[in-house]
Design an enzyme around this catalytic site. Structure first.
Site, mmCIF file in Angstrom:
data_model
loop_
_atom_site.group_PDB
_atom_site.id
_atom_site.type_symbol
_atom_site.label_atom_id
_atom_site.label_comp_id
_atom_site.label_asym_id
_atom_site.label_seq_id
_atom_site.Cartn_x
_atom_site.Cartn_y
_atom_site.Cartn_z
ATOM 1 C CD GLU A 1 11.601 51.451 -26.160
ATOM 2 O OE1 GLU A 1 11.577 52.126 -27.206
ATOM 3 O OE2 GLU A 1 11.068 50.332 -26.086
ATOM 4 C CE LYS B 1 9.263 53.900 -19.125
ATOM 5 N NZ LYS B 1 9.876 52.758 -19.711
ATOM 6 C CB CYS C 1 12.730 51.870 -14.984
ATOM 7 S SG CYS C 1 13.563 52.216 -16.521
HETATM 8 C C1 UDX Z 1 11.454 47.711 -16.592
HETATM 9 C C2 UDX Z 1 10.114 47.504 -17.332
HETATM 10 O O1 UDX Z 1 9.825 46.102 -17.366
HETATM 11 C C3 UDX Z 1 10.210 48.055 -18.746
HETATM 12 O O2 UDX Z 1 8.950 47.955 -19.384
HETATM 13 C C4 UDX Z 1 10.619 49.515 -18.662
HETATM 14 O O3 UDX Z 1 10.773 50.025 -19.975
HETATM 15 C C5 UDX Z 1 11.914 49.671 -17.887
HETATM 16 O O4 UDX Z 1 11.790 49.095 -16.598
HETATM 17 P P1 UDX Z 1 13.829 46.520 -16.567
HETATM 18 O O5 UDX Z 1 14.112 47.387 -15.396
HETATM 19 O O6 UDX Z 1 14.820 46.412 -17.655
HETATM 20 O O7 UDX Z 1 12.451 46.962 -17.260
HETATM 21 O O8 UDX Z 1 13.620 45.010 -16.035
HETATM 22 P P2 UDX Z 1 12.400 44.141 -15.479
HETATM 23 O O9 UDX Z 1 12.408 42.847 -16.199
HETATM 24 O O10 UDX Z 1 11.132 44.874 -15.470
HETATM 25 O O11 UDX Z 1 12.856 43.832 -13.990
HETATM 26 C C6 UDX Z 1 12.977 44.843 -12.999
HETATM 27 C C7 UDX Z 1 13.373 44.246 -11.676
HETATM 28 O O12 UDX Z 1 12.313 43.491 -11.104
HETATM 29 C C8 UDX Z 1 14.564 43.292 -11.746
HETATM 30 O O13 UDX Z 1 15.421 43.496 -10.648
HETATM 31 C C9 UDX Z 1 13.923 41.935 -11.686
HETATM 32 O O14 UDX Z 1 14.784 40.940 -11.194
HETATM 33 C C10 UDX Z 1 12.748 42.196 -10.759
HETATM 34 N N1 UDX Z 1 11.649 41.255 -10.932
HETATM 35 C C11 UDX Z 1 10.941 41.230 -12.094
HETATM 36 C C12 UDX Z 1 11.284 40.425 -9.889
HETATM 37 O O15 UDX Z 1 11.897 40.436 -8.827
HETATM 38 N N2 UDX Z 1 10.222 39.575 -10.062
HETATM 39 C C13 UDX Z 1 9.507 39.524 -11.218
HETATM 40 O O16 UDX Z 1 8.544 38.727 -11.292
HETATM 41 C C14 UDX Z 1 9.891 40.369 -12.268
#
Ligand code: UDX
Length: 452
Positions: A141, A196, A252
């Site tokens: 996913e 993944k 994740c």
């Molecule tokens: C992530 C992956 O994006 C997704 O594809 C996978 O299925 C699960 O893990 P998620 O953990 O829900 O999703 O959030 P994501 O939007 O990826 O952000 C992860 C972390 O990185 C957050 O703490 C976010 O604030 C941080 N982040 C993200 C940054 O600091 N800068 C960015 O440019 C993007």
């Protein structure tokens, strides 16, 4: 599963869990997780073709296809502790499926798993005594929290890995009801499992890369958001996932990278392991840099000073706090004697206190009396951002909640101790404007802005 039920009214989806109170919550008006739009999706399908139940055996018996969607946290003890994924729950599911199944079933790995887990799942399923047969597929996913519904409705791709073409086809037919066929990629099992982990490692690597550059920006007078824009317009680099921050969190990224590191080590690829591990090292550095900067700026001591913590979730639009940078920054500030007043629009006080207790656990998983007392005495959780900043020496923005951009910052400033410091861990607030109100603003990857 709720999205499959919503999009495919003729498919009956049964979600089973051993935890009665979780299932009760899924059957109630207050779902156990906050995710924009999820409630509407669940309500549309629940009672029609979506059922939540604790009847695990019945669920297995009546289904043609079974998704294993249990969590695979990082192991906390034993071999591979701190790195390898704990596959206990996956194995228990596979054993239960082997026990209860009759006829032919397609078993789908939805949980994020180390490469070659399907091999173990297949062996366990083979031991079924009652003549049941199985195909195993990997269908990772890729949704992100906060945008899950949009991600599920229009994913960049759906990935299905497996050995049996007919089993792959049956799962593809489910997604095909709403996702264009060309977006449904099929691979062998191991490529799917590894994709993944690789996707999350690449995404996290981008955040760590821009965060590494943010430190250099602060030292040189460059502005990390300008640098991100300048490099992001190169179509080979692209603009997404280049937002410098106080550090990535979530369930994740760290877990999957550590899992990847463990796999590399297992296969004797020590240099590859060190390469990916550095993404996590850089993330820890970024969180530490932020808390250190607060202490240094507040005249080298935060002891008995009040600091407002705006946001505790690991990103906006979720109540999930797993691996949130806020936890680690709060830990450091508490160790320095600060009094924290925390506000998050979605995270409960209970969750915040639990997370802080958890981060102070020592190797034998005990929390010392001193740390318990620190949390009891020096942590207050309030229900709005103004209350959090009232009488505060500094504000630390930890989560990029939209509501922080709508606040009356004159009012915030007036009620703070002077000089009023603001540390924007997400670069979401207008530094120049805040400086003109009287704040001293410290963002990520740019020079501080003194009051003007
Ligand atoms: C992530 C992956 O994006 C997704 O594809 C996978 O299925 C699960 O893990 P998620 O953990 O829900 O999703 O959030 P994501 O939007 O990826 O952000 C992860 C972390 O990185 C957050 O703490 C976010 O604030 C941080 N982040 C993200 C940054 O600091 N800068 C960015 O440019 C993007």
């Amino acid at each position: 599963m709720a999205m499959i039920a919503k999009q495919c009214p003729e498919i009956h989806v049964t979600v089973v869990d051993l935890n009665q109170s979780r299932i009760d919550q899924w059957n109630s008006d207050v779902l156990p997780i906050y995710e924009p739009g999820l409630k509407e999706v669940v309500e549309q399908a629940r009672g029609r073709n979506l059922t939540f139940s604790t009847d695990v055996e019945g669920g297995i018996r009546s289904s043609d296809m079974i998704f294993i969607s249990v969590n695979t946290p990082t192991k906390t003890h034993g071999m591979g502790a701190g790195r390898a994924a704990n596959l206990e729950f996956v194995e228990k599911c596979a054993r239960r499926i082997a026990e209860c199944s009759v006829g032919h079933k397609i078993v789908v790995e939805k949980s994020t798993l180390p490469v070659r887990t399907a091999e173990a799942v297949k062996r366990i399923l083979k031991s079924a005594q009652n003549g049941a047969t199985f195909d195993v597929l990997s269908n990772p996913e890729f949704l992100a929290e906060g945008t899950a519904i949009a991600d599920l409705l229009a994913p960049d791709r759906v990935l299905i890995g497996g050995e049996s073409a007919s089993a792959i086809e049956r799962l593809a037919q489910v997604y095909e009801r709403w996702i264009p066929r060309e977006k449904i990629l099929t691979t062998n099992l191991w490529s799917s499992e590894l994709s993944k982990l690789t996707a999350n490692a690449f995404l996290a690597q981008r955040v760590s890369s821009i965060n590494a550059i943010s430190a250099l920006c602060e030292a040189t007078g460059a502005d990390v958001d300008e640098v991100a824009k300048a490099i992001g317009t190169d179509s080979r680099i692209g603009p997404k996932f280049l937002k410098a921050s106080v550090g990535f969190g979530g369930s994740c990224f760290q877990k999957d990278i550590l899992n990847l590191v463990y796999l590399c080590e297992h296969f004797g690829l020590a240099d590859v392991a060190r390469y990916w591990e550095q993404v996590v090292v850089m993330n820890d550095y970024q969180k530490k840099r932020f808390s250190t900067n607060i202490v240094r700026t507040l005249f080298h001591t935060v002891s008995d000073k009040q600091i407002a913590i705006w946001g505790f979730a690991f990103k906006k639009d979720t109540n999930d706090t797993r691996e949130s940078a806020a936890i680690y920054v709060c830990r450091d500030l508490l160790e320095e004697g600060a009094r924290l007043v925390i506000y998050d629009p979605r995270v409960s006080e209970k969750q915040i206190r639990n997370d802080l207790l958890h981060v102070f656990k020592d190797q034998s998983l005990e929390v010392s009396a001193r740390h318990r007392q620190l949390i009891e005495k020096n942590v207050t959780v309030v229900s709005d951002a103004y209350q959090a900043s009232n009488q505060a020496h500094a504000i630390a923005v930890m989560t990029e909640w939209d509501e922080f951009k709508q606040l009356d910052m004159h009012r915030v400033h007036q009620n703070m101790q002077q000089p009023a410091f603001l540390f924007d861990g997400r670069n979401i607030l207008p530094a120049e404007k805040l400086a003109s109100i009287g704040f001293e603003v410290h963002g990520i990857g740019r020079s501080s802005t003194p009051p003007s």
